[in-house]
Structures are given as structure tokens and as C-alpha cells.
Write a protein that holds these residues in place. Structure first.
Motif, PDB file in Angstrom:
ATOM      1  N   UNK A 257      90.732  48.299  73.066  1.00 18.29           N
ATOM      2  CA  UNK A 257      89.422  48.010  72.482  1.00 18.29           C
ATOM      3  C   UNK A 257      89.361  46.669  71.770  1.00 18.29           C
ATOM      4  N   UNK A 258      90.446  46.207  71.198  1.00 20.08           N
ATOM      5  CA  UNK A 258      90.444  44.894  70.540  1.00 20.08           C
ATOM      6  C   UNK A 258      90.188  43.781  71.549  1.00 20.08           C
ATOM      7  N   UNK A 259      90.807  43.885  72.709  1.00 19.11           N
ATOM      8  CA  UNK A 259      90.598  42.888  73.759  1.00 19.11           C
ATOM      9  C   UNK A 259      89.187  43.020  74.325  1.00 19.11           C
ATOM     10  N   UNK A 260      88.741  44.266  74.517  1.00 15.97           N
ATOM     11  CA  UNK A 260      87.384  44.510  75.032  1.00 15.97           C
ATOM     12  C   UNK A 260      86.343  43.915  74.092  1.00 15.97           C
ATOM     13  N   UNK A 261      86.525  44.113  72.789  1.00 13.92           N
ATOM     14  CA  UNK A 261      85.585  43.561  71.815  1.00 13.92           C
ATOM     15  C   UNK A 261      85.547  42.041  71.901  1.00 13.92           C
ATOM     16  N   UNK A 262      86.694  41.440  72.071  1.00 15.58           N
ATOM     17  CA  UNK A 262      86.765  39.985  72.201  1.00 15.58           C
ATOM     18  C   UNK A 262      86.039  39.512  73.455  1.00 15.58           C
ATOM     19  N   UNK A 263      86.250  40.201  74.566  1.00 18.96           N
ATOM     20  CA  UNK A 263      85.578  39.838  75.819  1.00 18.96           C
ATOM     21  C   UNK A 263      84.061  39.950  75.670  1.00 18.96           C
ATOM     22  N   UNK A 264      83.608  40.963  74.942  1.00 16.41           N
ATOM     23  CA  UNK A 264      82.172  41.191  74.756  1.00 16.41           C
ATOM     24  C   UNK A 264      81.571  40.316  73.661  1.00 16.41           C
ATOM     25  N   UNK A 265      82.421  39.565  72.967  1.00 10.90           N
ATOM     26  CA  UNK A 265      81.931  38.678  71.913  1.00 10.90           C
ATOM     27  C   UNK A 265      81.599  39.394  70.618  1.00 10.90           C
TER      28      UNK A 265
END
Length: 72
Positions: free
Chosen positions: A18-26
Motif C-alpha cells: 500500500x505504501x508503493x500504491x499510495x505513491x503511484x496514486x500521488x
């Protein structure tokens, strides 16, 4: 040279935390994703729960961003 994981799974099937996903989603805070999950918001953003861990498919994140794109 590709890694074993890249040879086994297509790019869109790779699972990211989720940390990487949040980063990808801005998103500034990964807890936003946890809030969305608990409130059942953005249900088109599918996730996978493996025990207590949550993962998102890279392809799902790309599709989500594409669906939120506004053409003008």
C-alpha cells in the motif's frame, strides 16, 4: 537482464504494498488507502489481502488512474 519475478509475472500482475500504491496514486499518506478500504470508497480499486498485508496489482493501479483521467 530481468529478475525471476519479472519473467514469471507480467508487469501488470506485479503486486505492490500500500505504501508503493499510495505513491503511484500521488497520495501523501498511505492511510488514505486504508480509509478507502474500510469505508468501501473507490470500490473499483481492487486489492488483495494476504494475511494482514494488503497488495495492489500494478495493472489495477494503472486502470484506476486511467478511469479518473478527465479529458478536456
Amino acid at each position: 537482464m530481468s529478475t525471476l519475478l519479472e519473467r514469471v509475472l507480467p508487469d501488470d500482475e506485479l503486486l505492490v504494498p500500500d505504501k508503493v500504491a499510495a505513491s503511484i496514486l500521488g497520495l501523501d499518506n498511505p492511510k488514505t488507502l486504508a480509509n478507502w478500504r474500510s469505508q468501501r470508497r473507490n470500490t473499483d480499486l481492487e486489492f488483495i489481502r494476504i494475511g494482514r498485508n494488503v497488495r495492489y496489482r500494478l495493472g489495477t493501479l494503472r486502470a484506476f488512474l486511467k478511469s479518473k483521467t478527465i479529458k478536456g
